[in-house]
Structures are given as structure tokens and as C-alpha cells.
Design an enzyme around this catalytic site. Structure first.
Site, PDB file in Angstrom:
ATOM      1  N   LYS A 266      11.446 -13.603  -9.854  1.00 48.58           N
ATOM      2  CA  LYS A 266      11.203 -12.469  -8.965  1.00 48.58           C
ATOM      3  C   LYS A 266      11.764 -12.756  -7.576  1.00 48.58           C
ATOM      4  CE  LYS A 266       8.229  -8.851  -7.414  1.00 48.58           C
ATOM      5  NZ  LYS A 266       7.030  -8.038  -7.604  1.00 48.58           N
TER       6      LYS A 266
ATOM      7  N   HIS B 120       4.743   3.688 -17.596  1.00 49.51           N
ATOM      8  CA  HIS B 120       4.039   4.583 -16.675  1.00 49.51           C
ATOM      9  C   HIS B 120       3.727   5.916 -17.320  1.00 49.51           C
ATOM     10  CE1 HIS B 120       5.175   2.408 -12.682  1.00 49.51           C
ATOM     11  NE2 HIS B 120       3.995   2.041 -13.133  1.00 49.51           N
TER      12      HIS B 120
ATOM     13  N   GLU C  72      14.988  -2.428  -3.059  1.00 42.52           N
ATOM     14  CA  GLU C  72      15.409  -1.678  -4.243  1.00 42.52           C
ATOM     15  C   GLU C  72      16.451  -0.622  -3.895  1.00 42.52           C
ATOM     16  OE1 GLU C  72      12.032  -1.229  -6.844  1.00 42.52           O
ATOM     17  OE2 GLU C  72      13.074   0.322  -7.969  1.00 42.52           O
TER      18      GLU C  72
ATOM     19  N   ASN D 281      11.734  -3.115 -13.288  1.00 39.39           N
ATOM     20  CA  ASN D 281      11.059  -1.964 -13.888  1.00 39.39           C
ATOM     21  C   ASN D 281      11.248  -1.899 -15.397  1.00 39.39           C
ATOM     22  OD1 ASN D 281      10.264  -1.126 -11.322  1.00 39.39           O
ATOM     23  ND2 ASN D 281      12.190  -0.047 -10.997  1.00 39.39           N
TER      24      ASN D 281
ATOM     25  N   GLU E 198       3.927  -9.169 -18.224  1.00 41.89           N
ATOM     26  CA  GLU E 198       4.886  -9.248 -17.102  1.00 41.89           C
ATOM     27  C   GLU E 198       5.618 -10.593 -17.109  1.00 41.89           C
ATOM     28  OE1 GLU E 198       5.463  -6.670 -15.067  1.00 41.89           O
ATOM     29  OE2 GLU E 198       3.627  -5.462 -14.946  1.00 41.89           O
TER      30      GLU E 198
ATOM     31  N   LYS F 269       5.808  -5.398  -1.878  1.00 40.80           N
ATOM     32  CA  LYS F 269       5.444  -3.991  -2.084  1.00 40.80           C
ATOM     33  C   LYS F 269       3.937  -3.849  -1.934  1.00 40.80           C
ATOM     34  CE  LYS F 269       9.155  -2.251  -5.039  1.00 40.80           C
ATOM     35  NZ  LYS F 269       9.485  -1.615  -6.344  1.00 40.80           N
TER      36      LYS F 269
ATOM     37  N   HIS G  75      -2.255  -1.567 -17.204  1.00 42.51           N
ATOM     38  CA  HIS G  75      -0.855  -1.521 -16.771  1.00 42.51           C
ATOM     39  C   HIS G  75       0.032  -2.459 -17.600  1.00 42.51           C
ATOM     40  CE1 HIS G  75       2.673  -1.383 -14.213  1.00 42.51           C
ATOM     41  NE2 HIS G  75       2.655  -2.693 -14.170  1.00 42.51           N
TER      42      HIS G  75
ATOM     43  N   ARG H 239       0.479  -1.994  13.806  1.00 40.80           N
ATOM     44  CA  ARG H 239       1.869  -1.866  13.356  1.00 40.80           C
ATOM     45  C   ARG H 239       2.360  -3.097  12.598  1.00 40.80           C
ATOM     46  NH1 ARG H 239       2.569   0.376  18.557  1.00 40.80           N
ATOM     47  NH2 ARG H 239       2.358   2.641  18.447  1.00 40.80           N
TER      48      ARG H 239
ATOM     49  N   HIS I 231       8.750  -0.233 -17.557  1.00 43.82           N
ATOM     50  CA  HIS I 231       7.817   0.485 -16.686  1.00 43.82           C
ATOM     51  C   HIS I 231       7.984   2.000 -16.724  1.00 43.82           C
ATOM     52  CE1 HIS I 231       6.801  -3.469 -15.267  1.00 43.82           C
ATOM     53  NE2 HIS I 231       5.931  -2.995 -14.405  1.00 43.82           N
TER      54      HIS I 231
ATOM     55  N   ARG J  35      16.708  -5.002  -7.906  1.00 43.05           N
ATOM     56  CA  ARG J  35      15.248  -5.026  -8.014  1.00 43.05           C
ATOM     57  C   ARG J  35      14.765  -4.068  -9.100  1.00 43.05           C
ATOM     58  NH1 ARG J  35      10.594  -5.857  -3.350  1.00 43.05           N
ATOM     59  NH2 ARG J  35       8.912  -5.957  -4.865  1.00 43.05           N
TER      60      ARG J  35
HETATM   61  N1  LIG Z   1       2.956  -4.779  -5.357  1.00 43.42           N
HETATM   62  C1  LIG Z   1       3.585  -4.950  -6.506  1.00 43.42           C
HETATM   63  O1  LIG Z   1       4.745  -5.361  -6.547  1.00 43.42           O
HETATM   64  C2  LIG Z   1       2.845  -4.664  -7.772  1.00 43.42           C
HETATM   65  C3  LIG Z   1       3.378  -5.071  -8.991  1.00 43.42           C
HETATM   66  C4  LIG Z   1       2.638  -4.843 -10.143  1.00 43.42           C
HETATM   67  C5  LIG Z   1       1.398  -4.242 -10.060  1.00 43.42           C
HETATM   68  N2  LIG Z   1       0.901  -3.852  -8.860  1.00 43.42           N
HETATM   69  C6  LIG Z   1      -0.424  -3.243  -8.750  1.00 43.42           C
HETATM   70  O2  LIG Z   1      -1.375  -4.209  -9.149  1.00 43.42           O
HETATM   71  C7  LIG Z   1      -2.548  -3.537  -9.603  1.00 43.42           C
HETATM   72  C8  LIG Z   1      -3.001  -4.185 -10.886  1.00 43.42           C
HETATM   73  O3  LIG Z   1      -3.311  -5.529 -10.614  1.00 43.42           O
HETATM   74  P1  LIG Z   1      -4.275  -6.372 -11.555  1.00 43.42           P
HETATM   75  O4  LIG Z   1      -3.862  -6.205 -12.961  1.00 43.42           O
HETATM   76  O5  LIG Z   1      -4.342  -7.721 -10.970  1.00 43.42           O
HETATM   77  O6  LIG Z   1      -5.648  -5.580 -11.452  1.00 43.42           O
HETATM   78  P2  LIG Z   1      -6.973  -5.776 -10.585  1.00 43.42           P
HETATM   79  O7  LIG Z   1      -6.706  -6.319  -9.257  1.00 43.42           O
HETATM   80  O8  LIG Z   1      -7.686  -4.478 -10.662  1.00 43.42           O
HETATM   81  O9  LIG Z   1      -7.771  -6.871 -11.436  1.00 43.42           O
HETATM   82  C9  LIG Z   1      -8.140  -6.593 -12.779  1.00 43.42           C
HETATM   83  C10 LIG Z   1      -9.623  -6.862 -13.006  1.00 43.42           C
HETATM   84  O10 LIG Z   1      -9.861  -8.265 -13.021  1.00 43.42           O
HETATM   85  C11 LIG Z   1     -10.866  -8.615 -12.081  1.00 43.42           C
HETATM   86  N3  LIG Z   1     -10.514  -9.945 -11.599  1.00 43.42           N
HETATM   87  C12 LIG Z   1      -9.454 -10.275 -10.822  1.00 43.42           C
HETATM   88  N4  LIG Z   1      -9.343 -11.607 -10.738  1.00 43.42           N
HETATM   89  C13 LIG Z   1     -10.361 -12.133 -11.452  1.00 43.42           C
HETATM   90  C14 LIG Z   1     -10.744 -13.460 -11.752  1.00 43.42           C
HETATM   91  N5  LIG Z   1     -10.025 -14.514 -11.363  1.00 43.42           N
HETATM   92  N6  LIG Z   1     -11.855 -13.629 -12.494  1.00 43.42           N
HETATM   93  C15 LIG Z   1     -12.555 -12.553 -12.958  1.00 43.42           C
HETATM   94  N7  LIG Z   1     -12.208 -11.282 -12.744  1.00 43.42           N
HETATM   95  C16 LIG Z   1     -11.117 -11.079 -11.989  1.00 43.42           C
HETATM   96  C17 LIG Z   1     -10.844  -7.523 -11.062  1.00 43.42           C
HETATM   97  O11 LIG Z   1     -12.086  -7.388 -10.416  1.00 43.42           O
HETATM   98  C18 LIG Z   1     -10.545  -6.306 -11.931  1.00 43.42           C
HETATM   99  O12 LIG Z   1     -11.709  -5.846 -12.542  1.00 43.42           O
HETATM  100  C19 LIG Z   1      -2.183  -2.078  -9.745  1.00 43.42           C
HETATM  101  O13 LIG Z   1      -2.726  -1.389  -8.671  1.00 43.42           O
HETATM  102  C20 LIG Z   1      -0.659  -2.079  -9.662  1.00 43.42           C
HETATM  103  O14 LIG Z   1      -0.167  -0.882  -9.117  1.00 43.42           O
HETATM  104  C21 LIG Z   1       1.602  -4.068  -7.728  1.00 43.42           C
HETATM  105 ZN   LIG Z   2       4.247  -4.013 -13.717  1.00 44.44          ZN
END
Ligand SMILES: NC(=O)c1ccc[n+]([C@@H]2O[C@H](COP(=O)([O-])OP(=O)(O)OC[C@H]3O[C@@H](n4cnc5c(N)ncnc54)[C@H](O)[C@@H]3O)[C@@H](O)[C@H]2O)c1
Ligand SMILES: [Zn+2]
Length: 370
Positions: A227, A253, A237, A246, A185, A143, A267, A121, A249, A242
Site C-alpha cells: 500500500k 460496494h 488517486e 479498489n 484485504e 483517507k 466490508h 485546519r 470494491h 491508487r
Molecule cells: N481510510 C481508508 O483507506 C479505509 C480503507 C478501508 C476501509 N475503511 C473504513 O474502515 C471501516 C471498517 O473498518 P473495520 O473493519 O476495522 O471496522 P470497525 O472499526 O467497525 O471494527 C469492527 C468491529 O471490531 C471491533 N474491534 C476493533 N478492534 C477490536 C479488537 N482488537 N478486539 C475486539 N474488537 C475489536 C469494533 O468495535 C467493531 O465492532 C469502514 O468505515 C471503512 O469505510 C477505510
Molecule cells: Zn476495502
């Protein structure tokens, strides 16, 4: 080292930003550990580059690390892997007070964060974000989510980390395209609420992308501060605060959905183009000057990000893109809040946008020569 406090009803923690933090992770995590061991969840790409330094740091402090290396890519952020992470943590004997470490991008952070929210939990977790997107966005704010067949991030929880360590050196191994996507971003924070920071981005974005560690540290610190302020005001939100995050976005999206949430459009690339569309739509409705919208487009294009809808070569029309928006989880009693602009640094949430008007606008953008 920059230290940004994040204060939310769900927890108070620090985001620490400095080159070398990954290789010194143990020093920062030690006060939070109760045992001489720690569980780390990562993906195989990140492990190849960064497991060594992180493992060595803990080993030097007398802490054994247990590693779960998942397949890289968004497809891993699902039910099956969530269950696998939970089973693995339970088999390691992780208790509520033991922080689980998420080493990776947003995919690993979201998945591990949700596992931590569910484990017994709710157990603690520490974010070691290794992408620019994760450092400026996903590792902060609590999130967490996985994707399901019905869409992205539709199942999740608010669960704040207890510590975030953002190391600009981590970005040295990140593919250039991922770096640029995360940069969208960064620019977003300027466009939504800080015209001076947008101007700083125009002046320093190229250096940041080329590897300048000081520019990276400054950009991450400014983004995280923005942020943190927003999340402190509106953690869940429930107000329109918050929701400003977006910006770009809703359009983005729809484009991600149309292109299959894959390598065709990352993304952050969707967010870049989505931000330009939000700005051009704002200009079309007379809210902001067209030249301001084009200033945003010019900086993003100059940073290697997509800014022209026609250039994507989509088979869809405006109505089809709007149809994707109707599945947005921000849909609220039949209306979709849109983040629009009165100028650079002046975003606001509008609930008066007519989707038919958006479709007509998108038809125009789809047709205009890139
Ligand atoms: N929680 C939130 O508030 C929030 C906000 C925005 C996005 N997200 C989520 O984040 C995700 C996208 O995150 P992302 O863009 O970091 O993608 P990701 O985690 O998939 O990383 C992108 C790629 O880079 C590689 N990688 C990561 N760090 C590396 C490094 N230092 N050196 C070499 N390769 C590396 C990973 O293996 C992957 O292939 C999505 O799932 C999205 O929904 C969440
Ligand atoms: Zn985003």
C-alpha cells in the site's frame, strides 16, 4: 519489528509492526508529544480489550491519557459523532501540534482522522489500528471520512497520520468473522500485484487466521509495503495507480449497498466476493484463465469468506446491482473504472467496461448454483 516508511506529498511517517506495540505505545509516541497528556479516541469494544495496556503504558511514561469512548459500529461514523469528537478535542485544549490518538478499527481511524484534518485546519494524529483491516488498509494512506445519508465515505479529507503502530496481538481479541473480513484485504494485495504473496497466503493463511503471530506480522508488513508503494506513487488517486486498491470494491460496494451496509455482509466479505466477481468477469471477457479465477475463489472460500453470489440470497438482479455502482464515488464523467485481472498479480484499471455486460454477467452469477 518491521518498519515501513510511507512517503507522500502529504507527509512522511512510519508504520511500525510488532507484537506488544500497544502495551508499549508510549515509548513510540513520546517523541511526538509536546505535553504530558494525550487525547485518545476509541470505541467501547476496543476500550474493553485495549484501554488498560495503552493507558498503563502512557501512565508509566508520566503521560495522562484522556479517553473518548464512542459506540462501536459503522453507524458511529457520521456528522453528529464527528462534531462530538471535535467539541471534545477542543474542550481538551488540543492544539495543532498535539497528536490525537485513534485506537481502533477503520471506523475509529476514519472518524478521528477526519476530526484531526478539521481541527484548527489540521492537527497531527497517530493511528493505533486494532483490526486486521485497519492494520493492512485503512490506517495507512491518509483517507479519512464519515458517512452521510447519501452514501458511505462521501465526505472526507486526505490527511496522513504522523505514526502508525500495528500490533498483531491486538487481533487476538478481534471476533473471528472480523479477522477473516480483514484477511480479504490482505489477499487483495497478492491478487492485484504480487503472485508470490498470493501463493504465500495460500500456504500461510490458515495459520494467520488461527493466530500465528509471525504469519500475522509478515502479512501486515507485506500488505503495508504494497500500500505504501501505491500511495507514494498516487496519494490522491489522480492517476490509475491508487485505483488498483479498489480491486473487488466496485462489485463489493454494490453488494454492501444491496445488503444495507450492515452485519449481513461485512466490508471485507463484500471485497472477497467482489474480487471473485472481478476475476470471473475478467475470465469471461477472455483476459485471464478461468482456472486462475477459481484459484482465487478457492483460497477465499477456504478462509471462510463468501465467494458465491447466488448463496447470498439477494432479491436483486444484475441491473439492480449495477444501479448501485452508478452511485460509486469513482464514477467519472459517466464512466466507471473497473479493476480487472490479466492473471493473479496482474490487475489493471479498465475504463471500457460496459455496464450492461456486467449486469448480464451478474445475472448469470446470481442464477448459478452455489
Ligand atoms: N481510510 C481508508 O483507506 C479505509 C480503507 C478501508 C476501509 N475503511 C473504513 O474502515 C471501516 C471498517 O473498518 P473495520 O473493519 O476495522 O471496522 P470497525 O472499526 O467497525 O471494527 C469492527 C468491529 O471490531 C471491533 N474491534 C476493533 N478492534 C477490536 C479488537 N482488537 N478486539 C475486539 N474488537 C475489536 C469494533 O468495535 C467493531 O465492532 C469502514 O468505515 C471503512 O469505510 C477505510
Ligand atoms: Zn476495502
Amino acid at each position: 519489528m518491521a518498519v515501513i516508511p510511507v512517503e507522500t506529498p502529504g507527509g512522511r511517517y512510519e508504520v511500525r509492526i510488532a507484537p506488544g506495540l500497544l502495551a508499549d505505545a508510549a515509548t513510540h509516541c513520546l517523541p511526538l508529544l509536546r505535553k504530558r497528556e494525550v487525547a485518545v479516541v476509541t470505541d467501547a469494544n476496543v476500550a474493553r480489550a485495549w484501554r488498560g495496556p495503552v493507558e498503563a503504558s502512557f501512565a508509566a511514561a508520566g503521560i495522562a491519557t484522556h479517553w473518548l469512548e464512542l459506540p462501536p459500529g459503522e453507524a458511529t461514523k457520521n456528522w453528529i459523532q464527528l462534531g462530538a469528537v471535535l467539541d471534545w478535542l477542543l474542550a481538551r485544549g488540543v492544539e495543532r501540534g498535539d497528536p490525537v490518538v485513534a485506537l481502533g478499527g477503520g471506523m475509529i481511524g476514519d472518524l478521528t482522522g477526519l476530526a484531526a484534518a478539521l481541527l484548527k485546519r489540521g492537527c497531527k494524529f497517530i493511528q493505533l489500528p486494532t483490526t486486521l483491516l485497519a492494520q493492512v488498509d485503512s490506517s495507512v494512506g491518509g483517507k479519512t471520512a464519515v458517512n452521510t445519508g447519501a452514501g458511505k465515505n462521501l465526505v472526507g479529507a486526505f490527511h496522513q497520520p504522523v505514526l502508525v503502530l500495528a500490533d498483531p496481538l491486538a487481533l487476538d481479541t478481534l471476533p473471528r468473522r472480523e479477522l477473516a473480513a480483514g484477511y480479504a484485504e490482505v489477499v487483495k494485495y497478492g491478487v492485484l500485484g504480487d503472485a508470490d504473496f498470493f501463493a504465500w497466503c495460500e500456504a500461510n493463511g490458515a495459520a494467520l487466521l488461527a493466530g500465528d503471530p509471525a504469519a500475522r506480522e509478515r502479512a501486515v508488513a507485506t500488505s503495508v509495503s504494497a500500500k505504501a508503494a501505491i500511495v507514494a506513487a498516487d496519494e490522491r488517486e489522480t492517476r490509475d495507480v491508487r485505483a488498483l486498491l479498489n480491486l473487488g470494491h466496485t462489485f463489493g460496494h454494490a453488494l454492501e449497498a444491496e445488503t444495507g451496509f450492515g452485519a449481513a455482509l461485512l466490508h471485507g466479505e463484500g471485497v472477497a466476493l467482489g474480487m471473485v466477481l472481478a476475476a470471473r468477469y475478467s475470465a469471461r471477457t477472455g483476459l485471464m484463465a478461468g482456472a486462475e479465477a477459481e484459484r482465487i475463489a478457492a483460497h477465499l472460500a477456504g478462509s471462510g469468506l463468501p465467494t458465491e453470489l447466488a448463496a447470498l440470497g439477494l432479491g436483486a438482479d444484475g441491473a439492480a446491482l449495477v444501479a448501485h455502482m452508478l452511485h460509486d464515488k469513482k464514477m467519472d464523467a459517466g464512466t466507471l473504472p473497473f479493476v480487472l485481472l490479466r492473471g493473479i498479480g496482474e490487475a489493471f484499471v479498465s475504463r471500457e467496461v460496459e455496464l450492461a455486460d456486467v449486469a448480464a454477467f451478474l445475472d448469470g452469477e446470481l442464477a448459478s448454483p452455489a
